[in-house]
Design a protein around this motif. Structure first.
Motif, mmCIF file in Angstrom:
data_model
loop_
_atom_site.group_PDB
_atom_site.id
_atom_site.type_symbol
_atom_site.label_atom_id
_atom_site.label_comp_id
_atom_site.label_asym_id
_atom_site.label_seq_id
_atom_site.Cartn_x
_atom_site.Cartn_y
_atom_site.Cartn_z
ATOM 1 N N GLU A 34 -13.786 -19.473 15.704
ATOM 2 C CA GLU A 34 -14.097 -18.061 15.477
ATOM 3 C C GLU A 34 -13.471 -17.567 14.184
ATOM 4 O OE1 GLU A 34 -12.866 -15.934 18.895
ATOM 5 O OE2 GLU A 34 -14.464 -16.722 20.204
ATOM 6 N N ASP A 35 -12.219 -18.011 13.883
ATOM 7 C CA ASP A 35 -11.577 -17.615 12.627
ATOM 8 C C ASP A 35 -12.371 -18.104 11.423
ATOM 9 O OD1 ASP A 35 -9.600 -16.413 14.090
ATOM 10 O OD2 ASP A 35 -8.232 -18.144 13.998
ATOM 11 N N GLU A 66 -15.529 -18.711 11.336
ATOM 12 C CA GLU A 66 -16.764 -17.931 11.238
ATOM 13 C C GLU A 66 -16.506 -16.572 10.609
ATOM 14 O OE1 GLU A 66 -18.225 -17.804 15.184
ATOM 15 O OE2 GLU A 66 -19.085 -19.845 15.138
ATOM 16 N N GLU A 67 -15.346 -15.925 10.951
ATOM 17 C CA GLU A 67 -15.025 -14.631 10.345
ATOM 18 C C GLU A 67 -14.782 -14.775 8.850
ATOM 19 O OE1 GLU A 67 -11.759 -13.041 12.477
ATOM 20 O OE2 GLU A 67 -12.917 -12.598 14.304
ATOM 21 N N GLU A 68 -14.094 -15.852 8.442
ATOM 22 C CA GLU A 68 -13.863 -16.073 7.012
ATOM 23 C C GLU A 68 -15.181 -16.260 6.270
ATOM 24 O OE1 GLU A 68 -11.249 -19.336 6.580
ATOM 25 O OE2 GLU A 68 -9.505 -18.324 7.479
ATOM 26 N N GLU A 99 -16.762 -12.875 5.874
ATOM 27 C CA GLU A 99 -16.151 -12.055 4.829
ATOM 28 C C GLU A 99 -16.560 -12.524 3.438
ATOM 29 O OE1 GLU A 99 -12.012 -12.207 5.529
ATOM 30 O OE2 GLU A 99 -12.055 -10.903 7.308
#
Length: 219
Positions: free
Chosen positions: A169-170, A172-174, A177
């Motif tokens: 998930e991290d 995917e967030e990066e 962004e």
């Protein structure tokens, strides 16, 4: 005992009759061809007698012309008989071919029925059920083998699935962004007015110092 022998004798006669149908048909066709040839020959004879009668008529030989016409009549009678013979032979050929087709059809149906019966006798419902059970068992065994091969072993078995999902998930967030557009850059304030103000301030300071210097010289 006699009843057992009669069906075999009857069946044997049927086979002999069926086997003799082809030679009989061949002979009928040969007879028909012979009759047709003879008819064509007699027709030529008739035409020849007519031509002779015409010639004798031109030469005023009436008796000879009449004799030619009589021969023509005899030939025509024979031609009519041959036509009747051909019609009867045709009738026999049609009947025999129809009977042979019927016999062949019955034999084919009988052979097919015997083959189906033989196949059914070779099959057993218990054997079929056993074969189905074995197939299902083999399918289940193969499924278990595939599941066992898919189960992680060694170091991969100690991985924490929740931790891996959080890390995913991290990432995917990066990525999200990085894909977002950057904010617009600020527009710098105009420098020219400030430069003018600084220049004016320096000029005022120089003028003040010059005035002060003149006053000191006057003293």
């Amino acid at each position: 005992m006699l009843k057992k022998l009669l069906p075999k004798t009857k069946s044997k006669k049927k086979k002999e009759a069926a086997s003799s149908a082809i030679p009989t048909l061949d002979r009928l066709h040969e007879t028909l061809e012979m009759l047709e040839k003879k008819e064509r020959f007699l027709q030529k004879k008739c035409s020849a007698e007519i031509e002779k009668a015409k010639d004798y008529t031109k030469s005023k030989n009436k008796n000879a012309a009449i004799q030619c016409l009589k021969k023509k009549k005899l030939y025509e009678t024979q031609i009519e008989q041959l036509s009747n013979f051909q019609l009867r032979v045709h009738d026999q050929i049609i009947m025999l071919e129809s009977a042979k087709a019927t016999t062949d059809t019955v034999d084919a149906l009988r052979s097919g029925s015997s083959a189906v019966k033989s196949i059914q006798q070779s099959l057993n419902i218990d054997d079929i059920e056993n074969a189905i059970d074995e197939a299902n068992e083999q399918t289940e065994n193969m499924r278990q083998i595939q599941e066992a091969l898919a189960t992680p072993v060694g170091a991969s078995a100690d991985f924490d699935e929740d931790e891996l999902e959080a890390e995913l998930e991290d990432l995917e967030e990066e990525d999200l962004e990085e894909e977002l557009p950057e904010p617009p850059a600020r527009i710098p304030a105009p420098v020219e007015p400030l430069a003018k103000a600084a220049s004016s301030s320096r000029q005022g300071s120089d003028l003040s110092e010059l005035t002060k210097l003149q006053a000191e010289m006057a003293l």
